[in-house]
Structures are given as structure tokens and as C-alpha cells.
Motif scaffolding. Structure first.
Motif, PDB file in Angstrom:
ATOM      1  N   VAL A 186       0.831  -1.206   0.000  1.00  0.00           N
ATOM      2  CA  VAL A 186       0.000   0.000   0.000  1.00  0.00           C
ATOM      3  C   VAL A 186       0.864   1.254   0.000  1.00  0.00           C
ATOM      4  N   TYR A 187       0.356   2.275  -0.666  1.00  0.00           N
ATOM      5  CA  TYR A 187       0.982   3.590  -0.719  1.00  0.00           C
ATOM      6  C   TYR A 187      -0.097   4.585  -0.286  1.00  0.00           C
ATOM      7  N   VAL A 188       0.187   5.417   0.713  1.00  0.00           N
ATOM      8  CA  VAL A 188      -0.801   6.373   1.215  1.00  0.00           C
ATOM      9  C   VAL A 188      -0.246   7.783   1.074  1.00  0.00           C
ATOM     10  N   VAL A 189      -0.999   8.633   0.379  1.00  0.00           N
ATOM     11  CA  VAL A 189      -0.583  10.008   0.110  1.00  0.00           C
ATOM     12  C   VAL A 189      -1.604  10.959   0.728  1.00  0.00           C
ATOM     13  N   GLU A 190      -1.107  11.995   1.388  1.00  0.00           N
ATOM     14  CA  GLU A 190      -1.976  13.003   1.998  1.00  0.00           C
ATOM     15  C   GLU A 190      -1.962  14.259   1.136  1.00  0.00           C
ATOM     16  N   TYR A 191      -3.136  14.791   0.890  1.00  0.00           N
ATOM     17  CA  TYR A 191      -3.293  16.059   0.179  1.00  0.00           C
ATOM     18  C   TYR A 191      -3.873  17.063   1.174  1.00  0.00           C
TER      19      TYR A 191
ATOM     20  N   ARG B 299      -0.601  -3.703  -5.710  1.00  0.00           N
ATOM     21  CA  ARG B 299      -0.734  -4.967  -6.437  1.00  0.00           C
ATOM     22  C   ARG B 299      -1.611  -4.825  -7.671  1.00  0.00           C
ATOM     23  N   ILE B 300      -2.639  -3.995  -7.577  1.00  0.00           N
ATOM     24  CA  ILE B 300      -3.555  -3.861  -8.704  1.00  0.00           C
ATOM     25  C   ILE B 300      -3.507  -2.474  -9.339  1.00  0.00           C
ATOM     26  N   GLY B 301      -2.744  -1.564  -8.722  1.00  0.00           N
ATOM     27  CA  GLY B 301      -2.580  -0.233  -9.288  1.00  0.00           C
ATOM     28  C   GLY B 301      -3.823   0.630  -9.225  1.00  0.00           C
ATOM     29  N   ARG B 302      -4.657   0.409  -8.226  1.00  0.00           N
ATOM     30  CA  ARG B 302      -5.867   1.219  -8.066  1.00  0.00           C
ATOM     31  C   ARG B 302      -5.851   1.905  -6.717  1.00  0.00           C
ATOM     32  N   GLY B 303      -6.541   3.029  -6.669  1.00  0.00           N
ATOM     33  CA  GLY B 303      -6.584   3.778  -5.429  1.00  0.00           C
ATOM     34  C   GLY B 303      -7.958   4.331  -5.144  1.00  0.00           C
TER      35      GLY B 303
ATOM     36  N   ARG C 124      -1.589 -12.849   3.172  1.00  0.00           N
ATOM     37  CA  ARG C 124      -2.936 -12.845   2.603  1.00  0.00           C
ATOM     38  C   ARG C 124      -3.054 -11.751   1.559  1.00  0.00           C
ATOM     39  N   ARG C 125      -4.096 -11.828   0.796  1.00  0.00           N
ATOM     40  CA  ARG C 125      -4.432 -10.722  -0.100  1.00  0.00           C
ATOM     41  C   ARG C 125      -5.367  -9.806   0.666  1.00  0.00           C
ATOM     42  N   CYS C 126      -4.824  -8.813   1.306  1.00  0.00           N
ATOM     43  CA  CYS C 126      -5.634  -7.883   2.104  1.00  0.00           C
ATOM     44  C   CYS C 126      -6.020  -6.688   1.301  1.00  0.00           C
TER      45      CYS C 126
END
Length: 71
Positions: free
Chosen positions: A10-15, A27-31, A69-71
Motif C-alpha cells: 500500500v501507498y498512502v498520500v496526503e493532500y 498490487r492492482i494499481g488502483r486507489g 494474505r491478499r488484504c
């Protein structure tokens, strides 16, 4: 834009100017973009998770319930 969290899953970005957080599944490139009250709560819970992980001495930033697991 501020990177709050980054691990292999996971990648978490704050705006800050938008009062928003984006969570990206590598893993799936979606956010997903989380805003307002939900973003504030997410920030608080992420901070608590990271603090607990550091305090327990675990090396991994991946929660134990998610490993293997796939979380």
C-alpha cells in the motif's frame, strides 16, 4: 502532497490542501480518495497503527492480520 505510508502492498498520500488522503493498492494499481471526516479518521488510525508497530518492536509495517494474505 505528502507520503504518509509506503510498504510493499500500500501507498498512502496526503493532500493537505484538499483535506484528503489517497490509498493506492500497489498490487492492482488502483486507489481510492478519502476526504473530510473520513480522511481525518483514517490519518488518526494510521498514526495509531504505526505507533503501535514501533512500540511492539515489530520490524514489519504490515499488520499481522494481513501478512501472507491478499488484504
Amino acid at each position: 502532497m505528502h507520503i504518509m505510508f509506503n510498504n510493499p502492498l500500500v501507498y498512502v498520500v496526503e493532500y493537505a490542501g484538499l483535506e484528503a488522503v489517497e490509498v493506492i493498492d500497489k498490487r492492482i494499481g488502483r486507489g481510492a480518495l478519502i476526504r473530510d471526516d473520513a480522511a481525518r479518521r483514517f490519518r488518526e488510525e494510521l498514526k495509531e497503527l504505526v505507533t503501535t508497530t514501533k512500540r511492539s518492536g515489530r520490524k514489519s509495517s504490515t499488520p499481522s492480520w494481513c501478512r501472507g494474505r491478499r488484504c
